[in-house]
Design an enzyme around this catalytic site. Structure first.
Site, PDB file in Angstrom:
ATOM      1  N   LYS A 251     -29.826  83.849  13.804  1.00  0.00           N
ATOM      2  CA  LYS A 251     -28.938  84.835  14.429  1.00  0.00           C
ATOM      3  C   LYS A 251     -29.187  86.210  13.811  1.00  0.00           C
ATOM      4  O   LYS A 251     -29.111  86.386  12.594  1.00  0.00           O
ATOM      5  CB  LYS A 251     -27.482  84.420  14.215  1.00  0.00           C
ATOM      6  CG  LYS A 251     -26.454  85.450  14.698  1.00  0.00           C
ATOM      7  CD  LYS A 251     -25.037  85.026  14.313  1.00  0.00           C
ATOM      8  CE  LYS A 251     -24.030  86.142  14.577  1.00  0.00           C
ATOM      9  NZ  LYS A 251     -22.669  85.780  14.110  1.00  0.00           N
ATOM     10  N   ASP A 256     -21.922  93.779  13.532  1.00  0.00           N
ATOM     11  CA  ASP A 256     -20.959  93.151  14.443  1.00  0.00           C
ATOM     12  C   ASP A 256     -19.592  93.811  14.319  1.00  0.00           C
ATOM     13  O   ASP A 256     -18.842  93.548  13.379  1.00  0.00           O
ATOM     14  CB  ASP A 256     -20.844  91.656  14.122  1.00  0.00           C
ATOM     15  CG  ASP A 256     -19.866  90.949  15.049  1.00  0.00           C
ATOM     16  OD1 ASP A 256     -19.575  91.499  16.134  1.00  0.00           O
ATOM     17  OD2 ASP A 256     -19.408  89.851  14.695  1.00  0.00           O
ATOM     18  N   LYS A 263     -12.910  93.955  15.582  1.00  0.00           N
ATOM     19  CA  LYS A 263     -12.485  93.385  14.316  1.00  0.00           C
ATOM     20  C   LYS A 263     -11.552  94.346  13.584  1.00  0.00           C
ATOM     21  O   LYS A 263     -11.590  95.556  13.822  1.00  0.00           O
ATOM     22  CB  LYS A 263     -13.704  93.119  13.423  1.00  0.00           C
ATOM     23  CG  LYS A 263     -14.635  92.028  13.897  1.00  0.00           C
ATOM     24  CD  LYS A 263     -15.812  91.897  12.946  1.00  0.00           C
ATOM     25  CE  LYS A 263     -16.756  90.789  13.378  1.00  0.00           C
ATOM     26  NZ  LYS A 263     -16.178  89.443  13.169  1.00  0.00           N
ATOM     27  N   ARG A 337     -23.088  83.004  19.194  1.00  0.00           N
ATOM     28  CA  ARG A 337     -23.462  81.840  20.002  1.00  0.00           C
ATOM     29  C   ARG A 337     -24.090  82.262  21.330  1.00  0.00           C
ATOM     30  O   ARG A 337     -24.868  81.507  21.916  1.00  0.00           O
ATOM     31  CB  ARG A 337     -22.239  80.951  20.212  1.00  0.00           C
ATOM     32  CG  ARG A 337     -21.126  81.564  21.010  1.00  0.00           C
ATOM     33  CD  ARG A 337     -19.778  80.885  20.781  1.00  0.00           C
ATOM     34  NE  ARG A 337     -19.232  81.194  19.471  1.00  0.00           N
ATOM     35  CZ  ARG A 337     -18.107  80.665  19.004  1.00  0.00           C
ATOM     36  NH1 ARG A 337     -17.398  79.818  19.745  1.00  0.00           N
ATOM     37  NH2 ARG A 337     -17.664  80.988  17.797  1.00  0.00           N
TER      38      ARG A 337
END
Length: 496
Positions: A251, A256, A263, A337
């Site tokens: 990954k 992110d 977040k 994912r």
């Protein structure tokens, strides 16, 4: 850092010139007649030295010893875990600017794994990140001599550990870089640099090719960023082409934010570590270049940022993966994912003997296993057992988690073939069940390294895990598939 292995008795160690001489002292050491043995025996007898792992006594310029500094270091019963714990306690000493050459000498016959543990611990304890710190002092320690009673007996273990250190530090250096110094393009450049080593090839694919392949899930994550995605394809050919490769998928979310499902701000800086899986693949290939084992390996890295731009994918959007399955994106922070599922579909074209993905995937795995063990999910019992054994051998342990089909019930969607998240309960397992949909009948394993790829707090930084686990697994594959290819003999000058 350069490591060398020498046959070095305690009598010979006394005359070994270096800035620091470290003696690993086990429980119940029988004293000999040489000066160092007598020094150790006296220190233990007088109560100045305990042999518990990490307990130490520092001496400066002791009479009759060539080294300027000597550390007597307790290592318990002398096993690999105890040796690692002992050497790690030297952290501050090994980072001293005055220590450029060191010798680490075993006062006993090392147990299996102890030499490798010592090498890795010396490198780990002295590691210094400098890539974006131009005024920082680089690592002063440049050469370490490991002394044992019989160097020939420890040669193979030592060589593996030295190569592993090279790979781990490559992984750490790239995972530690801030996101603006480790964009998908720069990660691609790091992979391309590996192709300068014999036996390694690299292909870099951009957005147009990824779109042509129909990787709609990967594209959806990347569309909110101004940084163009990269799909990185590495190949190491150490065995005949007839041997099916092991495929590693890492990954590569270089930063992110969570996307639209943003977040919290606290500790968001640590999301630069969300490419820990990609970094571990890079590190494995760097180690393979050193060892040249007889195994074929493919490394796939889907690299992109997850950003909350106006073009970013939204909760509730439905995208089509490369496999043709549609995915309802209920949470844009479950992006790992999504990039992995398309890479796993792509991996099938290599007809691998094993398919392993590595990802900082879920906070749920951190809750379940903490920072000690990586989460292991596997569709194949033999693959799971070999990975677990490799992790134990590398002191890079994992723990197998369940994959019962009933865990997938929470991924049902009214608007697509599958949702990208289920409820909070069993979050690491439901994430693995999502990935399992995209691997078919291939022997597959998923390593969730969210708890092990980096440390927070004062010790903030990448660990380089699970490079050790993966390399030991690949060496096991090479050993069971045939003898390891002999390293190319160094060129010698021809007489003229």
């Amino acid at each position: 850092m350069n490591f060398e292995l020498k046959t070095l008795s305690l009598a010979a160690a006394a005359s070994h010139k270096c800035d620091l001489l470290v003696l690993l002292v086990p429980e119940g050491l029988a004293p000999q007649a040489d000066a160092l043995s007598q020094l150790v025996a006296s220190a233990i007898k007088d109560g100045d030295l305990e042999t518990k792992p990490g307990k130490q006594l520092s001496l400066y310029a002791p009479h009759g010893i060539a080294a300027r500094r000597v550390v007597l270091l307790g290592c318990g019963k002398g096993g690999a875990h105890a040796v690692r714990q002992a050497v790690q306690a030297l952290g501050a000493t090994l980072k001293s600017a005055a220590i450029k050459r060191a010798a680490l000498v075993f006062c006993m016959e090392p147990e299996v794994g102890a030499v490798g543990a010592a090498v890795r611990a010396m490198a780990d304890a002295s590691y210094v990140y400098t890539a974006t710190k131009p005024k920082a002092e680089p690592r002063a320690l440049s050469r370490v001599t490991v002394g044992v009673a019989d160097a020939a007996a420890a040669r193979a273990e030592f060589a593996t550990a030295a190569a592993l250190v090279t790979g781990i530090e490559y992984a750490r250096d790239w995972a530690n870089r801030p996101a603006n110094h480790a964009t998908p393009t720069l990660i691609g450049d790091a992979a391309k640099a590996l192709a300068r080593h014999a036996g390694i090839q690299c292909k870099l694919h951009g957005p147009a090719q990824v779109a042509k392949w129909g990787m709609g899930a990967f594209l959806a994550v990347a569309q909110g960023s101004d940084q163009p995605l990269r799909f990185i394809e590495l190949r190491y050919d150490g065995a005949p082409r007839t041997q099916a490769p092991v495929v590693l998928v890492g990954k590569g979310i270089t930063f992110d934010t969570g996307g639209i499902s943003l977040k919290p701000a606290a500790e968001m800086d640590e999301m630069k570590f969300d490419m820990g899986g990609a970094a571990s693949v890079l590190g494995v290939f760097r180690a393979l270049a050193e060892l040249r084992p007889a195994v074929n390996v493919v490394g796939l890295i889907p690299a992109c940022e997850n950003m909350p731009d106006g073009r970013a994918v939204k909760p509730g959007d439905v995208v089509t993966s490369m496999s043709g399955q549609t995915i309802e994106i209920l949470n844009t922070d479950a992006e790992g994912r999504l990039v992995l599922c398309d890479a796993l579909t792509y991996a099938a074209r290599f007809k691998p003997q094993a398919l392993i993905d590595i990802a900082t995937l879920t906070g749920a795995c951190v809750v379940a296993l903490g920072a000690l063990r990586s989460g292991l999910f596997a569709s194949d019992d033999e693959l799971a057992a070999r990975l677990q054994a490799a992790g134990d051998a590398a002191l890079d342990p994992c723990w197998r988690m369940p994959l019962d089909d009933d865990y997938a019930d929470g991924l049902k969607s009214n608007f697509a073939d599958v949702a990208n998240v289920a409820g909070r309960a069993g979050g690491a397992i439901t994430a693995a069940k999502f990935l399992q949909r995209f691997v078919g009948d291939l022997p597959w394993a998923h390593l969730d390294i969210a708890g092990t790829a980096w440390k927070g707090g004062a010790a903030k930084g990448a660990t380089g895990r699970p490079v050790g686990l993966l390399l030991h697994y690949l060496l096991d594959v090479a050993a069971t598939s045939g003898s390891r290819r002999k390293a190319a003999a160094p060129r010698r000058a021809r007489a003229v």
